[in-house]
Design a protein around this motif. Structure first.
Motif, PDB file in Angstrom:
ATOM      1  N   LYS A   1       0.822  -1.216   0.000  1.00  0.00           N
ATOM      2  CA  LYS A   1       0.000   0.000   0.000  1.00  0.00           C
ATOM      3  C   LYS A   1       0.860   1.272   0.000  1.00  0.00           C
ATOM      4  O   LYS A   1       0.388   2.345  -0.384  1.00  0.00           O
ATOM      5  CB  LYS A   1      -0.976   0.004   1.180  1.00  0.00           C
ATOM      6  CG  LYS A   1      -0.331   0.198   2.537  1.00  0.00           C
ATOM      7  CD  LYS A   1      -1.368   0.239   3.652  1.00  0.00           C
ATOM      8  CE  LYS A   1      -0.787   0.304   5.023  1.00  0.00           C
ATOM      9  NZ  LYS A   1       0.175   1.347   5.286  1.00  0.00           N
ATOM     10  N   ASP A   2       2.126   1.165   0.388  1.00  0.00           N
ATOM     11  CA  ASP A   2       3.022   2.326   0.446  1.00  0.00           C
ATOM     12  C   ASP A   2       3.858   2.496  -0.823  1.00  0.00           C
ATOM     13  O   ASP A   2       4.543   3.508  -0.983  1.00  0.00           O
ATOM     14  CB  ASP A   2       3.971   2.206   1.647  1.00  0.00           C
ATOM     15  CG  ASP A   2       3.213   2.170   2.970  1.00  0.00           C
ATOM     16  OD1 ASP A   2       2.168   2.848   3.071  1.00  0.00           O
ATOM     17  OD2 ASP A   2       3.652   1.461   3.890  1.00  0.00           O
TER      18      ASP A   2
ATOM     19  N   LEU B   1       5.474   6.171  -2.370  1.00  0.00           N
ATOM     20  CA  LEU B   1       6.916   6.345  -2.160  1.00  0.00           C
ATOM     21  C   LEU B   1       7.685   6.401  -3.477  1.00  0.00           C
ATOM     22  O   LEU B   1       8.596   7.215  -3.637  1.00  0.00           O
ATOM     23  CB  LEU B   1       7.463   5.193  -1.300  1.00  0.00           C
ATOM     24  CG  LEU B   1       8.950   5.270  -0.982  1.00  0.00           C
ATOM     25  CD1 LEU B   1       9.219   6.391   0.026  1.00  0.00           C
ATOM     26  CD2 LEU B   1       9.460   3.941  -0.442  1.00  0.00           C
TER      27      LEU B   1
END
Length: 161
Positions: free
Chosen positions: A92-93, A97
């Motif tokens: 999910k990151d 990022l």
């Protein structure tokens, strides 16, 4: 140098810096994002197709590229990178990022440049495939060119069989 019709951050950067590449496309869907699927779709030896992994120790991020059918050895990568331990970034990151989504993550053209590592199998100079920054697109580049371009450290980071 063969220019691509699609433009991703990765390909724009390679074009800008005159790094030669070719593009291979493949069919995919949400159920088929695995290395096995890519290897079955791209007409290259699986050992020459690399996947891009993003890992971290707290808020210290790093990128690691390994052959698509291999598994990362987190302890080996931590040692090579000088960390106590590293773990995979939560899916999910990834987009926030890097600017890339799962199945389309390239070591080139992320939002920020992170320390990059390649498995020792990259040391033989040959054409390799990496994600071009979009699902269904692989960029074929010289292993020497891409490791130099990414300023990558090279070491044994895959699990022993």
């Amino acid at each position: 140098m063969k220019k691509s019709k699609i433009k991703t951050n990765a390909l724009r950067m390679l074009d800008r810096d005159k790094i030669p590449y070719e593009i291979k496309t493949y069919e995919y869907d949400e159920e088929h994002l695995s290395g096995e699927h890519v290897a079955s779709q791209v007409d290259m030896d699986a050992g020459d197709i690399y996947k891009t992994l993003v890992l971290h120790e707290d808020h210290d991020y790093l990128v690691c590229c390994i052959p698509v059918l291999e598994e990362i050895d987190l302890k080996k990568l931590a040692k090579l990178s000088g960390h106590k331990k590293v773990e995979m970034l939560h899916m999910k990151d990834l987009l926030g990022l890097t600017g890339y989504m799962r199945g389309g993550c390239s070591p080139v053209g992320m939002k920020k440049k992170f320390p990059t590592y390649f498995d020792a199998s990259i040391e033989k100079d040959r054409p390799i495939a990496l994600s071009a920054g979009k699902r269904g697109y692989q960029m074929i580049v010289s292993s020497k060119d891409i490791t130099t371009y990414c300023d990558a450290k090279i070491g044994d980071v895959v699990r022993d069989h």
